[in-house]
Design a protein around this motif. Structure first.
Motif, PDB file in Angstrom:
ATOM      1  N   GLU A 272     -48.092  -8.304  51.442  1.00  0.00           N
ATOM      2  CA  GLU A 272     -48.348  -9.590  50.790  1.00  0.00           C
ATOM      3  C   GLU A 272     -47.080 -10.221  50.229  1.00  0.00           C
ATOM      4  OE1 GLU A 272     -52.104  -9.586  48.362  1.00  0.00           O
ATOM      5  OE2 GLU A 272     -52.021  -7.445  48.854  1.00  0.00           O
TER       6      GLU A 272
ATOM      7  N   ARG B 189     -50.684 -16.174  52.194  1.00  0.00           N
ATOM      8  CA  ARG B 189     -51.134 -15.349  51.072  1.00  0.00           C
ATOM      9  C   ARG B 189     -52.653 -15.240  51.014  1.00  0.00           C
ATOM     10  NH1 ARG B 189     -48.749 -18.072  47.545  1.00  0.00           N
ATOM     11  NH2 ARG B 189     -50.485 -19.316  46.787  1.00  0.00           N
TER      12      ARG B 189
ATOM     13  N   THR C  18     -51.328 -11.159  56.310  1.00  0.00           N
ATOM     14  CA  THR C  18     -50.632 -10.241  55.399  1.00  0.00           C
ATOM     15  C   THR C  18     -50.823  -8.776  55.778  1.00  0.00           C
ATOM     16  OG1 THR C  18     -52.528 -10.228  53.879  1.00  0.00           O
ATOM     17  CG2 THR C  18     -50.784 -11.845  53.463  1.00  0.00           C
TER      18      THR C  18
END
Length: 702
Positions: A149, A551, A557
């Motif tokens: 992330e 995100r 991610t």
């Protein structure tokens, strides 16, 4: 658990113990200096094994000091003891001033001129006051999100804030600027959550810096002390305040560490300088060039290789990692990590000191390790670190080269398109995950806009244009073409598998023909905080929203590699590589030299390792001339596609626009297109995509 180093000036209110290591010295003196440095008091140190010690009462924080080491001067045996030279404490926590006179004759190890009057001095520090939980409660309270992330922002401390008039003048160009509320708000708006600081240790101009007015070691890659902060940025207390504030706001901090060489450079000759390690115990801190002990091994191009495999070298590396951990750092980026892993004969060591300490930091301290996996002159070891130590991530020179190549319409890029998008160029085989750090644009190369705007010109550095990357991508692009290419390159890097890295200033359209301004410290490299114009503003907004989009979606991610596996939920592969007619790519098409577009569909179905997500269809064009019509496939979970971004339009879509499968989409030259099909499920906030598209206007003045 990490422990503080047991060397250096160990201050307490009752006494201060000075400890320095040298196996080969015959005598050692602690040198205390008055505040104005005009008076020097020499105190003999006692020896126990290879450790020299002096214990004194009445020492206060701020006391300046150094060492003089006595012993044999015998270059043939690799010994360079010269007590006329003042040695910096390798474990100094603060130094008195930034280095200014590296080329001074007094610093040569080959004469008897005293160097104390031009050497920076070590300074006694009360380290307990820095590791104060009441003052800095978030140092050890690290942000809790996975490495996949991360969105890294590589920044030079001075360049970032020197011209930012939103900040108080005393903060500009210094560490304190990073802890300012303005900067925190800016990082959050930009969507970055890991601030990677370029080198922060005391540095010196070194042999590479030409004797030209105003030139200095701006980037900081010539360290001579690993535990202090270069005074031009602040001190350890300032650094602790920055880490504390960033952690408080959910932002990680990474530091760029240079252990492959030091600023002392050559053993003998014109480029030799005696600052610290060479004077204290050269055989323990530097690798000899084979059996020639009067010369240093040189795979770095800087005329010395730091010896991490000696007992003292290994100790300082281990202590450095612990020191940075206790200061709250979440990760370390290792400059020229390939050189760190070499033995005395230039061979890569699978279990040398550097690999051992990477493993310790990663597995025992849970720090994030990022490695530049090549040597300056001794080879490229891409993939080696990630395979030896699961969890270690590597900078990708292929991502760097490919991204600019693709959007400058070069040929023979189709095959690499798949590798970069899927993150398989560097793989953590044990965990089946991408180990790529997406370094498409970094400090040592062209900026995002500069790559497409300027031909290379490094003549201001004073090396007659010999330095810097040889790549030139610029053709005759008008502004619209230039910014479309830049936006597309940013999108490809951010959304491809791996950890994206953004160079400071790329979001502000910083551009310079100098793709290697390592020695420049003036307004040409400081970021311009001004009102952005039309194209600049569009690029800024796109980067912010791309970071937000990534995100919000596990499909981007999650670092698990795409396998082509058919997902049980809907019978569609996790990734499908597409031809313009929506059928799958064939093996032969990956090898076509003139194939300059790529498209792929991501199946958002959960697979046990990753949460279920929306489906995505991404199309990218590096073509310089032609619009390609792509037939839209059926989304894996059914439904209709929604347009999120088309860089040829220059804006994220603000209104929902549905597109039917089977319809055609015009992919324009050098553009990047994102389509999504939202998945109905309980764990998704239905307003999420709309919120990203309707991202608030910036209230910053730029």
């Amino acid at each position: 658990m990490a422990k503080r180093p047991s060397f250096g000036a160990l201050y307490t209110p009752n006494n201060t113990v000075f400890r320095v290591a040298s196996e080969h010295a015959e005598r050692m003196e602690l040198c205390l200096f008055s505040a104005d440095e005009k008076h020097e008091q020499k105190i003999p140190m006692e020896r126990e094994g290879s450790v020299w010690q002096a214990e004194l009462k009445g020492i206060k924080p701020g006391q300046k000091y150094g060492y003089r080491a006595y012993g044999e001067y015998n270059p043939q045996e690799g010994l360079f003891f010269n007590a006329h030279k003042l040695a910096m404490d390798p474990y100094a926590l603060e130094v008195s001033t930034s280095f200014k006179k590296w080329r001074a004759e007094e610093l040569s190890v080959e004469n008897n001129m005293d160097s104390a009057h031009i050497m920076p001095k070590a300074v006694v520090v009360d380290i307990q006051s820095i590791f104060d939980e009441e003052k800095y409660p978030y140092l050890s309270s690290r942000p809790h999100f996975g490495i996949g992330e991360n969105s890294i922002y590589e920044t030079h401390i001075k360049n970032f804030s020197k011209l930012n008039h939103e900040l108080a003048e005393f903060k500009r160009g210094r560490l304190a600027a990073l802890a300012d509320d303005w900067s925190i708000k800016y990082f959050k708006e930009l969507g970055v959550n890991n601030i990677e600081l370029m080198p922060i240790n005391p540095t010196c101009p070194g042999r590479q810096i030409p004797e030209i007015e105003g030139r200095t070691d701006s980037w900081g890659y010539n360290p001579y002390c690993y535990f202090a902060i270069d005074p031009r940025y602040g001190n350890l207390a300032d650094l602790a305040a920055v880490v504390n504030k960033l952690h408080q706001n959910g932002i990680k901090v990474t530091v760029d560490a240079v252990f492959n060489h030091t600023g002392e450079h050559a053993a003998l000759g014109y480029w030799n300088r005696a600052l610290s390690f060479k004077l204290l115990d050269s055989p323990n801190y530097y690798r000899s060039a084979g059996d020639n002990k009067s010369d240093y091994m040189n795979t770095t191009g800087c005329h010395n290789n730091f010896n991490l495999d000696s007992r003292l070298g290994h100790q300082i590396l281990h202590d450095y990692i612990n020191h940075m951990y206790l200061l709250g750092f979440d990760g370390i980026r290792w400059d020229l990590g390939g050189d760190n892993a070499l033995d005395n004969y230039g061979r890569f060591q699978d279990n040398g000191a550097f690999i051992q300490e990477l493993r310790y930091a990663s597995e025992k301290l849970n720090m994030e390790m990022y490695v530049e996996p090549w040597s300056a002159m001794g080879g490229n070891f891409t993939g080696r670190f990630a395979n030896l130590i699961p969890g270690v991530k590597e900078w990708s020179d292929k991502r760097r080269d490919f991204t600019a190549d693709f959007f400058s319409s070069r040929e023979n890029v189709a095959g690499e398109f798949g590798n970069q998008v899927s993150g398989s160029a560097i793989t953590d085989v044990k965990n089946g995950k991408s180990a790529v750090v997406g370094t498409a644009f970094t400090h040592d190369g062209f900026s995002l806009v500069g790559a497409f705007k300027h031909p290379k010109d490094t003549t201001p550095n004073g090396e007659e244009g010999r330095d810097g990357s040889a790549d030139n991508y610029r053709k005759s692009y008008n502004d619209e073409e230039l910014f479309r290419r830049a936006a597309s390159a940013a999108a490809l890097n951010i959304l491809s598998k791996g950890i994206p890295l953004l160079r400071n200033g790329d979001e502000l359209s910083y551009a310079s023909p100098n793709n290697n301004p390592y020695c420049i410290d003036d307004e040409s490299v400081w970021l311009k905080w001004k009102e952005l114009d039309g194209n600049e503003k569009k690029l800024f907004k796109q980067i912010c929203r791309l970071n937000a989009l990534r995100r919000e979606h596990p499909v981007f991610t999650d670092l698990s590699l795409y396998t082509g596996q058919v997902m049980q939920e809907n019978g569609v592969k996790d990734i499908t590589w597409l031809r313009p007619d929506s059928s799958e790519m064939t093996e032969n098409e990956w090898r076509q030299p003139f194939h300059k577009t790529g498209a792929y569909m991501l199946n958002g179905a959960g697979n046990g390792k990753r949460k279920a997500d929306d489906d995505f269809l991404i199309m990218a064009s590096g073509d310089n001339y032609y619009t390609i019509n792509y037939k839209l496939p059926t989304p894996p979970s059914g439904g209709k596609w929604q347009l999120v971004l088309d860089t040829s339009k220059g804006e994220f879509e603000k209104a929902v626009q549905y597109l039917d499968s089977g319809s055609e989409y015009a992919l324009k030259p050098y553009s990047f297109v994102i389509l999504t099909c939202k998945r109905e499920r309980q764990d998704v906030n239905e307003k999420r995509l709309t919120d990203i598209m309707m991202h608030k206007k910036s209230d910053h003045t730029r």
